[in-house]
Design a protein around this motif. Structure first.
Motif: not given
Length: 260
Positions: A112-138
Motif C-alpha cells: 500500500f502506498a501514497m502517490d506524490p499528490s497524497g492519493a493512497a492506492f494498493g498494488a497486488w501480486e497474484p497467487g491463488r487470488h488473481t483479482g476480481s473474477q468479474l469486471f464491467d458487470e452489474d
C-alpha cells in the motif's frame, strides 16, 4: 458475464472497503448489488470476500487495530507481477510506501502506498487470488480514476510506475478551473483508468482514488441506496460515458455507480 482470470500490470484489479460496522455494510451492499459473503476467518482478520453470482468481486474488512478513527473508504489495487520492482519505482518517482510488500498466505502479495499528490492506492501480486473474477458487470468493478490537484506530478508518477499512455479528454489545461481529464491505457489497449484534476469545487477533499461499480440501471440503484441506509451525494446524472451517481455507504465510504 465478463469473467476475468487475470490482469496485466497496471490494470485496476481489486477494491476493498474498510467498514467500522461490517454488518451494516454487508446489508447495504447485499441490497444494492445482491452480493453474498465469505468470511476468511480470524487468521485473516475476518476479511470478507464479496461475491456476485458466485464470483469474487471485492473485499470488506473491519478497521485494523489502531486505525479505528480513520474514515471509511474504498481502496483500489493495481496489478503488479513484480511487487518489489513496483515498490522500488514508487519511491524512485516520489511516492511513499505505507505498507511494504507483504505476503498474504496462499493468496498473493500486496503493498500500500501514497502517490506524490497524497492519493493512497494498493498494488497486488497474484497467487491463488488473481483479482476480481468479474469486471464491467452489474455489481462489479468497472473503472477507477485518481483525483488530484497536481496533474503533472501525478501523470509523471503513474507513467513511471506502469508506463501508462495518456489520452487527454478535457479541453482546459492543468490548473484551469475547467474540466481536465486524462484516460490512461497500457500499450494499444483501451483505457484502463483515469486522472481528474480537482478544482475549487473539491475544497477540503484530499487527493484520492475513486472506484466505479457497474449497474444495469443507475436510477433504480440510487433508489436502493436510499432504502438500504446509504446516501446519494451527486446525481444520478448523464455523462458522455454513462449515467452516474456518487454514493456514500452507511459507514461513509464513497464510490461511483455507472450504467454504460
Amino acid at each position: 458475464m465478463v469473467e476475468r482470470t487475470g490482469y496485466i500490470d497496471g490494470e485496476p484489479c481489486w477494491a476493498d472497503v474498510v467498514a467500522a460496522d461490517v454488518p451494516a455494510a454487508r446489508h447495504f451492499y447485499e441490497a444494492l448489488f445482491g452480493w453474498t459473503y465469505l468470511d476468511s476467518g480470524p487468521e485473516f482478520g475476518h476479511y470478507v470476500m464479496c461475491l456476485k453470482n458466485g464470483r469474487v468481486v471485492a473485499g470488506m474488512s473491519p478497521p485494523m487495530p489502531g486505525s479505528e478513527q480513520l474514515p471509511a473508504a474504498w481502496s483500489l489495487y493495481l496489478m503488479s507481477h513484480d511487487l518489489p520492482g513496483t515498490a522500488l519505482r514508487i519511491e524512485e518517482h516520489g511516492g511513499k510506501l505505507l505498507v511494504p510488500p507483504m505476503e498474504i498466505p496462499d493468496n498473493g502479495r500486496m503493498l500500500f502506498a501514497m502517490d506524490p499528490s497524497g492519493a493512497a492506492f494498493g498494488a497486488w501480486e497474484p497467487g491463488r487470488h488473481t483479482g476480481s473474477q468479474l469486471f464491467d458487470e452489474d455489481g462489479a468493478l468497472c473503472w477507477a480514476e485518481v483525483n488530484t490537484r497536481e496533474p503533472t506530478v501525478t501523470d509523471y508518477f503513474y507513467h513511471g510506475l506502469f508506463g501508462y499512455r495518456q489520452h487527454r479528454i478535457g479541453d482546459d489545461g492543468p490548473g484551469a478551473e475547467g474540466f481536465d481529464y486524462s484516460a490512461w491505457s497500457l500499450g494499444d489497449a483501451d483505457p484502463v483508468a483515469g486522472r481528474l484534476t480537482m478544482t475549487s469545487a473539491w475544497d477540503g477533499v484530499p487527493a484520492h482514488w475513486t472506484v466505479y461499480f457497474a449497474t444495469d440501471d443507475t436510477d433504480a440503484a440510487a433508489a436502493r441506496v436510499l432504502a438500504a441506509g446509504g446516501r446519494v451525494q451527486h446525481g444520478p446524472f448523464d455523462s458522455p460515458h454513462g449515467r452516474l451517481a456518487v454514493i456514500e455507504d452507511p459507514n461513509g465510504a464513497v464510490f461511483t455507480l455507472i450504467n454504460r
